[in-house]
Design a protein around this motif. Sequence first.
Motif, PDB file in Angstrom:
ATOM      1  N   THR A  12       0.623  -1.055   0.105  1.00 43.55           N
ATOM      2  CA  THR A  12       0.165   0.049  -0.128  1.00 43.55           C
ATOM      3  C   THR A  12       0.622   1.167  -0.041  1.00 43.55           C
ATOM      4  OG1 THR A  12      -0.464  -0.048   2.526  1.00 43.55           O
ATOM      5  CG2 THR A  12      -1.988  -1.104   1.015  1.00 43.55           C
ATOM      6  N   CYS A  61       0.298   4.206  -3.814  1.00 42.89           N
ATOM      7  CA  CYS A  61      -0.991   4.706  -3.627  1.00 42.89           C
ATOM      8  C   CYS A  61      -1.057   5.969  -4.656  1.00 42.89           C
ATOM      9  CB  CYS A  61      -1.223   5.179  -2.153  1.00 42.89           C
ATOM     10  SG  CYS A  61      -2.953   5.742  -1.789  1.00 42.89           S
ATOM     11  N   SER A  67      -3.588   9.143  -4.062  1.00 46.04           N
ATOM     12  CA  SER A  67      -3.422  10.372  -3.206  1.00 46.04           C
ATOM     13  C   SER A  67      -2.658  11.458  -3.825  1.00 46.04           C
ATOM     14  CB  SER A  67      -2.697   9.844  -1.927  1.00 46.04           C
ATOM     15  OG  SER A  67      -1.210   9.479  -2.494  1.00 46.04           O
ATOM     16  N   SER A 121      -6.664   1.227   1.190  1.00 46.34           N
ATOM     17  CA  SER A 121      -5.518   2.212   0.609  1.00 46.34           C
ATOM     18  C   SER A 121      -6.092   3.121  -0.733  1.00 46.34           C
ATOM     19  CB  SER A 121      -4.302   1.401   0.472  1.00 46.34           C
ATOM     20  OG  SER A 121      -3.325   2.207  -0.211  1.00 46.34           O
ATOM     21  N   THR A 122      -6.679   2.319  -1.555  1.00 48.92           N
ATOM     22  CA  THR A 122      -7.077   3.124  -2.708  1.00 48.92           C
ATOM     23  C   THR A 122      -8.000   4.124  -2.106  1.00 48.92           C
ATOM     24  OG1 THR A 122      -6.699   1.010  -3.866  1.00 48.92           O
ATOM     25  CG2 THR A 122      -8.380   2.842  -4.803  1.00 48.92           C
ATOM     26  N   GLY A 146      -6.790   6.874   0.002  1.00 48.30           N
ATOM     27  CA  GLY A 146      -5.995   7.843  -0.898  1.00 48.30           C
ATOM     28  C   GLY A 146      -6.742   8.750  -1.457  1.00 48.30           C
ATOM     29  N   GLY A 191      -1.304   9.293   2.416  1.00 42.28           N
ATOM     30  CA  GLY A 191      -1.394   8.012   1.680  1.00 42.28           C
ATOM     31  C   GLY A 191      -0.204   6.977   2.140  1.00 42.28           C
ATOM     32  N   ASN A 245      -1.291   4.422   6.027  1.00 46.37           N
ATOM     33  CA  ASN A 245      -1.343   3.207   5.494  1.00 46.37           C
ATOM     34  C   ASN A 245      -0.197   2.407   6.306  1.00 46.37           C
ATOM     35  OD1 ASN A 245      -3.575   2.361   3.525  1.00 46.37           O
ATOM     36  ND2 ASN A 245      -2.767   4.103   2.633  1.00 46.37           N
ATOM     37  N   GLU A 261      -1.265  -0.756   8.939  1.00 41.11           N
ATOM     38  CA  GLU A 261      -0.873  -1.945   8.808  1.00 41.11           C
ATOM     39  C   GLU A 261       0.266  -2.569   9.803  1.00 41.11           C
ATOM     40  OE1 GLU A 261      -2.182  -3.681   6.594  1.00 41.11           O
ATOM     41  OE2 GLU A 261      -3.484  -2.159   5.600  1.00 41.11           O
ATOM     42  N   SER A 276     -13.209   1.193   4.110  1.00 42.30           N
ATOM     43  CA  SER A 276     -13.312   1.434   2.685  1.00 42.30           C
ATOM     44  C   SER A 276     -14.565   2.042   1.922  1.00 42.30           C
ATOM     45  CB  SER A 276     -12.680   0.260   1.909  1.00 42.30           C
ATOM     46  OG  SER A 276     -11.629  -0.333   2.373  1.00 42.30           O
TER      47      SER A 276
END
Length: 529
Positions: A370, A373, A376, A447-448, A451, A479, A483, A487, A518
């Motif tokens: 991640t 990204c 972002s 993450s997507t 971001g 971003g 993440n 994590e 998400s």
Amino acid sequence: MPGKLFTLLLAQYKNQSSLNVLRHETDTKKKHRMMGVYAGMAIVFVMMVGYSFAIAYGYGYLKMAYVIPGYSLAISSIIALVFTFVKTNGFLFAFKDYDMVMALPVSTKTVITAKFLYMYINNLIFSLCVMIPMCAGYAIWERPGVRTWLIWLIGACFAPLIPMSLAALAGALIAAIGSRFRFKVFVQVVLTLLLLAAAFSLNFIFTGAGSNAEFFQRMENLGELLEAQIHKLYPVSVIFDRAVNESSVLYLLLFLLLSFGIYVLFVSIVAVKYKAINTALMTGSSHSNYKVSKMESRSMMHALVRKEWKRFTSSVIYLTNVGMGVLLAVSGSVICVFIGIDKVLASMEIGGMQQGFLYAAPFAVAMMLTMTCTTSVSWSLEGKNLWIVKSLPIEESMIFKSKMAFNLLLLVPAALVCDICFAISLKLNIVMTLLYLVVLFAAVVFSTTFGMWAGKKFANFEWENEVEIIKQGLASMLGIFVNMLLEIALAVAAFFLSTLIDGRIVMALFAAVLGFMSVLFYRSVCSFS
């Protein structure tokens, strides 16, 4: 000449660091955004200071204080090397205001020196954040005199010169070679990746594959082993070690002479072909015999995603900085297959860490994955062309969806490769393999969407160089670091919770939490007007 150099450097610093925004901007939102960027950077620096001091104190506690000088120099040099290498193309070469700068009544060497000194000042901050706290940790155990303190401080100020010169020279060679080809960006990216792969391979060869066994068998010689590894990794650290541990002014002078000499050599070499390289990099190619043979039509989403792909692959800075996470995750997973990580895992059974590692591993892989990204930064990278995107007969939410779809197209296949590699290297069963994939997919989706939310929330379209967005923008930092920290937290939690309840339940629960967040960020992004 010094006056011109200082003026050029000052103008560059004000422009790149956005100090003028804080001083003269009347829009409070822009000011708050820049204040947020500086606040984020301050947090990173504080974390670096604390981490560096803790490492030095730990080495001193283990009676290995003598390895701290070389270790601090090696770490700060690696940071300067990486930051300079990924920033060379787009800042030192092919920068946006090249025509304006080269039209000034200054020599080519002055331009190169000003660009280099700007990068040096930025790297010096990181160097001091590493080496000064480590010096404090060293001082607690060794009680050095004033001369040793001065040697360390002077050495810290010159520490970035050698790695920066070598990284910039490597970037110059890649730019020079790439400028001779039609597909300049593609060639430069390939050469960059090959150079990075070669650097990792040489590091593996120099450090030696058998050092781990020696480490476990001869704990009493841990300090000597560590010192030898540092000197192999960065041979210049031998000189700095001698300068500090022996309080030797002679070794300090040798270190300074070597650092400054390599820097002067770099400027002299690059200045010869500087204009030619930039001209070739910034000149497009054309063909007079072009003929329209066939036209194709694509769906709206396909066209927008294709646009993101072309933007991603047209910039060396964008591709090498933002795309590095995918490279690290995939290459690391593939390496695990060959080195046999299952053997390492078996050795952890004695300490009761085996199961914890199994359930924490996918989150560690997700942390690297991640780091890529694109969402972002992709919205801000529209820059002055934003009006073109806004004028298209499509909803704004469709543009955001296309940017998120492109990021998923980059990360989902990489996540699948990582999952397969870990299934092989860790000998996972079907259930664990699927759980690994679910965790990686949930992390990628989070993450997507996050971001994209950060990229829209903290968008900045008034940039002069894309480095400002990719490496210095608040959205880009969020971003990466949000993440990364998330994590890491999930990996630590999974490691310890798996000792209390079934680790598979923990993995599924964390994946569900990532999926729920998400959905929230996705709905927030698509509801932006």
